[in-house]
Design an enzyme around this catalytic site. Structure first.
Site, PDB file in Angstrom:
ATOM      1  N   CYS A 229       0.719  -1.078  -0.045  1.00 32.69           N
ATOM      2  CA  CYS A 229       0.052  -0.013   0.086  1.00 32.69           C
ATOM      3  C   CYS A 229       0.901   1.284  -0.070  1.00 32.69           C
ATOM      4  O   CYS A 229       1.565   1.610  -0.903  1.00 32.69           O
ATOM      5  CB  CYS A 229      -1.083  -0.112   1.053  1.00 32.69           C
TER       6      CYS A 229
ATOM      7  N   LYS B  96     -10.765   9.081  -1.306  1.00 27.12           N
ATOM      8  CA  LYS B  96     -10.177   7.811  -0.665  1.00 27.12           C
ATOM      9  C   LYS B  96     -10.828   6.756  -1.374  1.00 27.12           C
ATOM     10  O   LYS B  96     -12.245   6.767  -1.649  1.00 27.12           O
ATOM     11  CB  LYS B  96      -9.967   7.897   0.767  1.00 27.12           C
TER      12      LYS B  96
ATOM     13  N   SER C 178      -7.549   0.678   1.021  1.00 23.04           N
ATOM     14  CA  SER C 178      -7.892   1.720   1.610  1.00 23.04           C
ATOM     15  C   SER C 178      -6.817   2.761   1.656  1.00 23.04           C
ATOM     16  O   SER C 178      -5.790   2.686   2.470  1.00 23.04           O
ATOM     17  CB  SER C 178      -7.934   1.276   3.502  1.00 23.04           C
TER      18      SER C 178
ATOM     19  N   HIS D 132      -4.632  -4.217   0.563  1.00 21.27           N
ATOM     20  CA  HIS D 132      -4.583  -4.812   1.713  1.00 21.27           C
ATOM     21  C   HIS D 132      -4.736  -6.165   1.875  1.00 21.27           C
ATOM     22  O   HIS D 132      -5.548  -6.397   2.680  1.00 21.27           O
ATOM     23  CB  HIS D 132      -5.000  -3.862   3.080  1.00 21.27           C
TER      24      HIS D 132
ATOM     25  N   GLU E 285      -3.506  -8.214   3.792  1.00 21.27           N
ATOM     26  CA  GLU E 285      -3.431  -8.837   5.056  1.00 21.27           C
ATOM     27  C   GLU E 285      -4.310  -8.493   6.141  1.00 21.27           C
ATOM     28  O   GLU E 285      -4.705  -8.966   7.233  1.00 21.27           O
ATOM     29  CB  GLU E 285      -1.824  -8.089   5.622  1.00 21.27           C
TER      30      GLU E 285
ATOM     31  N   ARG F 182     -14.521   4.597  12.701  1.00 18.76           N
ATOM     32  CA  ARG F 182     -13.289   5.531  13.189  1.00 18.76           C
ATOM     33  C   ARG F 182     -13.484   6.813  12.382  1.00 18.76           C
ATOM     34  O   ARG F 182     -13.851   8.211  13.235  1.00 18.76           O
ATOM     35  CB  ARG F 182     -11.885   5.113  13.099  1.00 18.76           C
TER      36      ARG F 182
END
EC number: 2.3.1.46
Length: 309
Positions: free
Chosen positions: A142, A163, A192, A235, A237, A249
């Site tokens: 990333c 984003k 992300s 991502h 992972e 968040r």
């Protein structure tokens, strides 16, 4: 590969509860095969969570992997206890004279920060230059992809207006490439990021081979022909709930984020998300360990002479 870590690392009990094969240093000393030495430069704020995610992916192969965690940011962490960092992380000057079979550089929440404003930018440049002579193969994830493209190829920072967040479909471009061996023709992976990775930019300004793209034409997985560097812009992972945690968040921070694409069932954040990318993530890291690290790294790491095809 069973991963080999210090006996007291919290990830040991965490991953064993998931039936992940973790080998402590104590047990590993009784085996007479050389473990692969993999260094993880963890740039994420929640370091323990990130450790768990990457160690899970590195654990599923038949050889030992000896993990060393690296930090380059000396500032006090707000998300990880100082005791954990002191016990389980090394500083660059402690390992700079060593050689490693593999290096993983994680992402970081720095998508809107200019490179020269990153507090540890000089240290990242130092590690990447060092890796050329001390690491067989490096995997960038990333934000680290964007940083590496700038440092190694001089490509300016590319930033999206909005984003990208969600689980996106990708397709492979080279079915017989080693890094994508066993991949489905189409597969899902989370993203992300603010960083933009147009495939045309990679083709025009580097000698890297793009192995997989998003359906929108962004480069997802690409690598050098000598296998010394590999890049994944998403991502793989991530845990099932990571995108949800980021979304809520941002909601609490009043940022009015878009609901992550193709993630919550019925696109409803009240529904529990399901991980639809685990098999892809495991296969990607297994292929990297096998074909980009194990197959070309020297047995005697004192002499860094990878066996390149």
């Amino acid at each position: 590969m069973p991963i080999r870590v210090q006996d007291e690392l919290p990830a040991v009990s965490f991953l064993r509860n998931e039936n992940v094969f973790v080998m402590t240093t104590t047990r590993a000393t009784t085996q007479e095969i050389r473990p692969l030495k993999v260094l993880i430069l963890n740039l994420m704020p929640k370091k323990i969570e990130t450790e768990n995610q990457f160690l899970r992916l590195l654990s599923n192969s038949p050889l030992q992997v000896d993990i060393q965690l690296l930090r380059i940011d000396a500032r006090e962490s707000r998300n990880t206890p100082a005791e954990h960092l002191n016990n389980f992380y090394c500083n660059f000057d402690e390992i700079c004279d060593q050689n490693f079979d593999g290096l993983i550089v994680t992402g970081a929440p720095l998508g809107l920060v200019e490179f020269n404003d990153v507090a540890y930018w000089p240290q990242i440049k130092q590690v990447l230059e060092w890796a050329k002579d001390h690491v067989t193969s490096t995997l960038f994830v990333c934000w680290a992809v964007q940083a590496a493209l700038n440092i190694l190829y001089g490509i300016p920072k590319q930033t999206r207006a909005e984003k990208i967040s969600g689980v996106y479909e990708h397709h492979i471009l080279h079915p017989h490439a080693l890094l994508t061996r066993g991949f489905d023709d189409s597969f899902l992976a989370p993203h992300s990021r603010y960083a933009d990775f147009p495939a045309g930019l990679i083709r025009d300004y580097t000698d890297l081979e793009i192995l997989a793209e998003t359906e929108e034409g962004d480069a997802y997985l690409f690598a050098s022909k000598d296998k010394r560097i590999a890049f994944v812009t998403g991502h793989p992972e991530y845990d099932a709930n990571t995108l949800a945690s980021e979304y809520f968040r941002d909601v609490e921070a009043g940022l009015n984020p878009e609901v992550p694409y193709n993630y919550f069932p019925q696109n409803d954040p009240q529904n529990k998300p399901r991980a639809t990318w685990r098999s892809h993530g495991n296969l990607l890291f297994a292929n990297w360990l096998n074909y980009y690290v194990y197959q070309i790294t020297p047995y005697d790491l004192r002499h860094m002479n990878p066996t390149l095809e």
